[in-house]
Scaffold this motif. Structure first.
Motif, PDB file in Angstrom:
ATOM      1  N   TYR A  75      -3.389   0.232  -2.714  1.00  0.00           N
ATOM      2  CA  TYR A  75      -2.747  -0.978  -3.228  1.00  0.00           C
ATOM      3  C   TYR A  75      -2.733  -1.006  -4.756  1.00  0.00           C
ATOM      4  O   TYR A  75      -2.036  -1.818  -5.358  1.00  0.00           O
ATOM      5  N   ASN A  76      -3.508  -0.128  -5.360  1.00  0.00           N
ATOM      6  CA  ASN A  76      -3.634  -0.149  -6.813  1.00  0.00           C
ATOM      7  C   ASN A  76      -3.846   1.274  -7.339  1.00  0.00           C
ATOM      8  O   ASN A  76      -4.857   1.578  -7.971  1.00  0.00           O
ATOM      9  N   ALA A  82       0.876  -1.179   0.000  1.00  0.00           N
ATOM     10  CA  ALA A  82       0.000   0.000   0.000  1.00  0.00           C
ATOM     11  C   ALA A  82       0.911   1.226   0.000  1.00  0.00           C
ATOM     12  O   ALA A  82       1.650   1.472   0.955  1.00  0.00           O
ATOM     13  N   ASP A 113      -7.498   3.567  -4.041  1.00  0.00           N
ATOM     14  CA  ASP A 113      -7.001   2.301  -3.510  1.00  0.00           C
ATOM     15  C   ASP A 113      -5.480   2.367  -3.482  1.00  0.00           C
ATOM     16  O   ASP A 113      -4.827   2.357  -4.530  1.00  0.00           O
ATOM     17  N   GLN A 158     -14.731   7.826  -3.731  1.00  0.00           N
ATOM     18  CA  GLN A 158     -14.026   7.296  -2.573  1.00  0.00           C
ATOM     19  C   GLN A 158     -12.536   7.587  -2.677  1.00  0.00           C
ATOM     20  O   GLN A 158     -12.024   7.864  -3.766  1.00  0.00           O
TER      21      GLN A 158
END
Length: 334
Positions: free
Chosen positions: A282-283, A25, A280, A277
């Motif tokens: 992680y991505n 992350a 992410d 939101q």
């Protein structure tokens, strides 16, 4: 004089999933800023933007699986990211102090207030008990605690929220720090007490010429309390500069929407909101982390984003910074 210099700081959470595959992350992505003695920097952004993690990275309070993977943190020219733990421990609490949002989690419930102040001073100063007690009373008086000799005998549970926060400020000042980091210092306090604490904090910064970094969700706090602002999104500082300049003319889409979502803007009928939101971590997408939520995003936003100089001390991480008023939103282009 520049006291703190943070350059291209990257902090990642590195772990493994149930199949033993490495997961990363990317929580901080190239954070850079500097802070001078006597100046107050406000760091703002939505939950998960990286505000508190920035502070923890600066003072070396990261817990696994978080780790700094690149970048530099220099305090008075000393590199903190590679400093031996014993040397860093001597700096924390003496030259760098931290105030957190809930003072009751930082005060020992089994030790009287005065004894906690005395113990902290002795750890870093090595002075006599009498000298530490005198210093404790001086600091309690400095933060506006009435009858400090009597209050020093109180237990933490006997203090109101505002009084507990004043005690925490006294603890932070016990050893004359050069840098004060305040993480949501007024959260949970009523409006009147919040104003008192902020006024007190600004007075203390001026009196002791401290560099101060305040982390908050409250743009009103930044507008009335801070000299400079750093707006964070997706682990990056997307806009930074003097408070007056950024509030008067924000040039990053995220900053514009953040300021537009304040109650004052709703009352004036000029409110702006930003849906979606947080990204992410992680991505993260290539290029700008805001692109899926930005009304001005184009294919260019998938490429590396420049940190544009809007003015000598005003920067924004956006391809279109300074030209948004000339652009059409996605809906108008469709």
């Amino acid at each position: 004089m520049t006291l703190l210099e943070v350059e291209d700081l990257h902090t990642h959470f590195i772990s493994r999933d149930i199949d033993n595959r490495v997961r990363i992350a990317k929580a901080l992505n190239g954070v850079s800023f500097s802070l001078q003695a006597g100046r107050i920097l406000g760091i703002v952004g939505e939950t998960g933007a990286g505000k508190s993690l920035t502070a923890q990275s600066v003072v070396g309070l990261l817990r696994p699986p978080a780790r700094i993977v690149a970048g530099s943190v220099r305090f008075e020219g000393r590199e903190l990211t590679t400093m031996p733990p014993e040397d860093l421990n001597r700096i924390r609490g003496a030259e760098i102090a931290m105030v957190v949002q809930n003072p009751r989690t930082s005060l020992d419930p089994l030790t009287r207030v005065g004894d906690q102040l005395v113990r902290l001073h002795q750890i870093h100063s090595g002075g006599s008990l009498e000298m530490s007690r005198k210093r404790a009373l001086e600091m309690m008086e400095a933060v506006g605690i009435p009858a400090p000799e009597s209050r020093a005998k109180s237990w933490p549970h006997e203090l109101s929220g505002g009084m507990a926060q004043r005690v925490l400020l006294a603890m932070a000042l016990m050893n004359g720090p050069k840098l004060l980091i305040a993480d949501e210092p007024t959260t949970g306090l009523d409006v009147t007490v919040q104003a008192q604490i902020l006024d007190l904090l600004r007075d203390l910064v001026a009196r002791f010429n401290m560099a101060t970094m305040i982390i908050t969700h409250d743009l009103g706090v930044v507008a009335h309390f801070c000299d400079d602002i750093a707006v964070m999104f997706g682990g990056s500082i997307v806009e930074s500069g003097p408070v007056a300049d950024v509030f008067a003319a924000p040039v990053h889409p995220y900053t514009r929407n953040l300021i537009g979502a304040t109650p004052e803007q709703f009352q004036k009928g000029r409110a702006r909101t930003l849906g979606g939101q947080p990204p992410d971590l992680y991505n993260l997408p290539p290029g700008c982390a805001l692109q899926s939520r930005c009304e001005f995003a184009t294919e260019l936003c998938r490429t590396p984003v420049p940190n544009k100089e809007i003015a000598p001390t005003h920067f924004a991480l956006c391809h279109f910074a300074g030209t948004l008023d000339e652009m059409k939103p996605k809906e108008a282009r469709a």
